[in-house]
Design a protein around this motif. Structure first.
Motif, PDB file in Angstrom:
ATOM      1  N   VAL A 180       0.857  -1.185   0.000  1.00 32.31           N
ATOM      2  CA  VAL A 180       0.000   0.000   0.000  1.00 32.31           C
ATOM      3  C   VAL A 180       0.893   1.235   0.000  1.00 32.31           C
ATOM      4  O   VAL A 180       1.686   1.442   0.928  1.00 32.31           O
ATOM      5  N   ASN A 181       0.762   2.052  -1.035  1.00 36.09           N
ATOM      6  CA  ASN A 181       1.579   3.258  -1.169  1.00 36.09           C
ATOM      7  C   ASN A 181       0.724   4.431  -1.631  1.00 36.09           C
ATOM      8  O   ASN A 181      -0.456   4.246  -1.975  1.00 36.09           O
ATOM      9  N   ALA A 182       1.318   5.606  -1.649  1.00 39.03           N
ATOM     10  CA  ALA A 182       0.620   6.799  -2.138  1.00 39.03           C
ATOM     11  C   ALA A 182       1.573   7.665  -2.937  1.00 39.03           C
ATOM     12  O   ALA A 182       2.786   7.638  -2.716  1.00 39.03           O
ATOM     13  N   VAL A 183       1.017   8.431  -3.850  1.00 35.83           N
ATOM     14  CA  VAL A 183       1.752   9.501  -4.517  1.00 35.83           C
ATOM     15  C   VAL A 183       1.205  10.825  -4.009  1.00 35.83           C
ATOM     16  O   VAL A 183       0.017  10.945  -3.712  1.00 35.83           O
ATOM     17  N   ASN A 184       2.097  11.804  -3.906  1.00 35.41           N
ATOM     18  CA  ASN A 184       1.720  13.122  -3.400  1.00 35.41           C
ATOM     19  C   ASN A 184       2.081  14.178  -4.432  1.00 35.41           C
ATOM     20  O   ASN A 184       3.155  14.795  -4.357  1.00 35.41           O
ATOM     21  N   PRO A 185       1.193  14.413  -5.400  1.00 35.82           N
ATOM     22  CA  PRO A 185       1.491  15.406  -6.439  1.00 35.82           C
ATOM     23  C   PRO A 185       1.545  16.817  -5.873  1.00 35.82           C
ATOM     24  O   PRO A 185       0.878  17.151  -4.890  1.00 35.82           O
ATOM     25  N   GLY A 186       2.363  17.648  -6.538  1.00 36.19           N
ATOM     26  CA  GLY A 186       2.321  19.083  -6.294  1.00 36.19           C
ATOM     27  C   GLY A 186       1.229  19.669  -7.171  1.00 36.19           C
ATOM     28  O   GLY A 186       0.179  19.053  -7.371  1.00 36.19           O
ATOM     29  N   VAL A 187       1.456  20.836  -7.720  1.00 36.18           N
ATOM     30  CA  VAL A 187       0.445  21.453  -8.579  1.00 36.18           C
ATOM     31  C   VAL A 187       0.484  20.783  -9.952  1.00 36.18           C
ATOM     32  O   VAL A 187       1.494  20.789 -10.642  1.00 36.18           O
ATOM     33  N   ILE A 188      -0.633  20.185 -10.313  1.00 35.14           N
ATOM     34  CA  ILE A 188      -0.820  19.554 -11.618  1.00 35.14           C
ATOM     35  C   ILE A 188      -2.003  20.253 -12.262  1.00 35.14           C
ATOM     36  O   ILE A 188      -3.065  20.389 -11.642  1.00 35.14           O
ATOM     37  N   GLU A 189      -1.862  20.680 -13.489  1.00 33.00           N
ATOM     38  CA  GLU A 189      -2.929  21.457 -14.137  1.00 33.00           C
ATOM     39  C   GLU A 189      -4.032  20.533 -14.658  1.00 33.00           C
ATOM     40  O   GLU A 189      -4.053  20.142 -15.815  1.00 33.00           O
ATOM     41  N   THR A 190      -4.955  20.203 -13.752  1.00 32.67           N
ATOM     42  CA  THR A 190      -6.049  19.295 -14.082  1.00 32.67           C
ATOM     43  C   THR A 190      -7.415  19.970 -14.067  1.00 32.67           C
ATOM     44  O   THR A 190      -8.401  19.374 -14.483  1.00 32.67           O
ATOM     45  N   GLY A 191      -7.485  21.181 -13.539  1.00 24.93           N
ATOM     46  CA  GLY A 191      -8.775  21.850 -13.394  1.00 24.93           C
ATOM     47  C   GLY A 191      -9.370  21.697 -12.007  1.00 24.93           C
ATOM     48  O   GLY A 191     -10.410  22.293 -11.706  1.00 24.93           O
ATOM     49  N   ILE A 192      -8.700  20.936 -11.117  1.00 24.01           N
ATOM     50  CA  ILE A 192      -9.254  20.703  -9.789  1.00 24.01           C
ATOM     51  C   ILE A 192      -9.342  21.999  -8.986  1.00 24.01           C
ATOM     52  O   ILE A 192     -10.270  22.193  -8.196  1.00 24.01           O
TER      53      ILE A 192
END
Length: 257
Positions: A180-192
């Motif tokens: 069980v792992n996770a990724v921690n994105p910074g600012v990604i231009e997705t529209g969120i």
């Protein structure tokens, strides 16, 4: 790499979830995609079919991760169709602006139910199947789970909770062969950010500032996050569990600005 592996991705109708689905398809995975927007979900499914070596079309399930019945139906349809589950990607999430002075309980509940309670329940239902397949889980968190940001209070809390969830469940399932792992994105231009209440004008200013707040001098891409998810889900990460991996251009290491 993922031939005959069944991968379930939530929030697959746009952004990181959609690109992650496409990248898994390139690697011959069998996919179950879920989201709330039927039209966008079908677009993702078509892109996946187009790039799949065997032209495999994903199973698309319209579901809201906060609805318990929808979550139960999602898992049931996955197992009924494929008979197994090898990788769960808990990607669905929402963002909201607000400080302790203005964040209502309704907003708090909406964010926590989507970002924490939904993944919790889906993981609970998926766990017996992942134990059987010796599969793994990748949660999509945020740099906001690692460090603090003003005016994103409920969102930061939710992602910190998701990170702790990742670590706790990794300890509980390690002896049963499930990572069980996770990724921690910074600012990604997705529209969120725009969906979370940030105006287009403020968002443009924010993206410009990201050149200074991210060590590599730019925001990230959805594919960069997808590549990290695929790595953590692959045999290449067979000795990795309980990790919350920043995919943020160094944002977590920068001084607050």
């Amino acid at each position: 790499m993922f031939a005959n592996k069944v991968v379930l991705i939530t929030g697959a109708s746009s952004g990181i979830g959609a690109d992650t689905a496409v990248e898994f398809s390139k690697l011959d995975a069998k996919l179950v995609l879920t989201g709330r927007n039927k039209e966008n979900l079908e677009k993702t499914a078509q892109k996946c079919e187009d790039v799949s070596p065997r032209k495999l079309r994903p199973v698309s399930v319209i579901a809201d991760i906060v609805n318990e019945t929808d979550v139960e139906k999602l898992l049931e349809e996955t197992i009924n169709h494929f008979g197994q589950l090898d990788v769960l990607v808990n990607n669905a999430g929402i963002l909201g602006l607000g400080s302790i002075e203005v964040t209502s309980l309704d907003q708090y509940d909406r964010i926590m139910n989507t970002n924490v309670r939904g993944p919790y329940y889906l993981t609970m239902l998926a766990t017996p199947h992942l134990i059987k397949s010796k599969g793994n889980i990748v949660n999509v968190s945020s740099v906001a789970g690692i460090r603090s940001f003003a005016n994103f209070l409920a969102y930061c809390i939710s992602k910190a909770a998701l990170d702790q969830f990742t670590r706790c469940v990794s300890l509980e399932l390690a002896s049963k062969g499930v990572r069980v792992n996770a990724v921690n994105p910074g600012v990604i231009e997705t529209g969120i950010h725009l969906r979370g209440g940030v105006s287009e004008e403020d968002y443009a200013v924010y993206l410009e500032k990201c050149k200074e707040t991210h060590a590599i001098g730019r925001t990230g891409t959805t594919k960069e996050v997808a590549d990290a998810i695929i790595f953590l889900a692959s045999e290449g990460a067979s000795n990795i569990t309980g990790v919350t991996m920043p995919v943020d251009g160094g944002r977590h290491a920068m001084c607050p600005r």
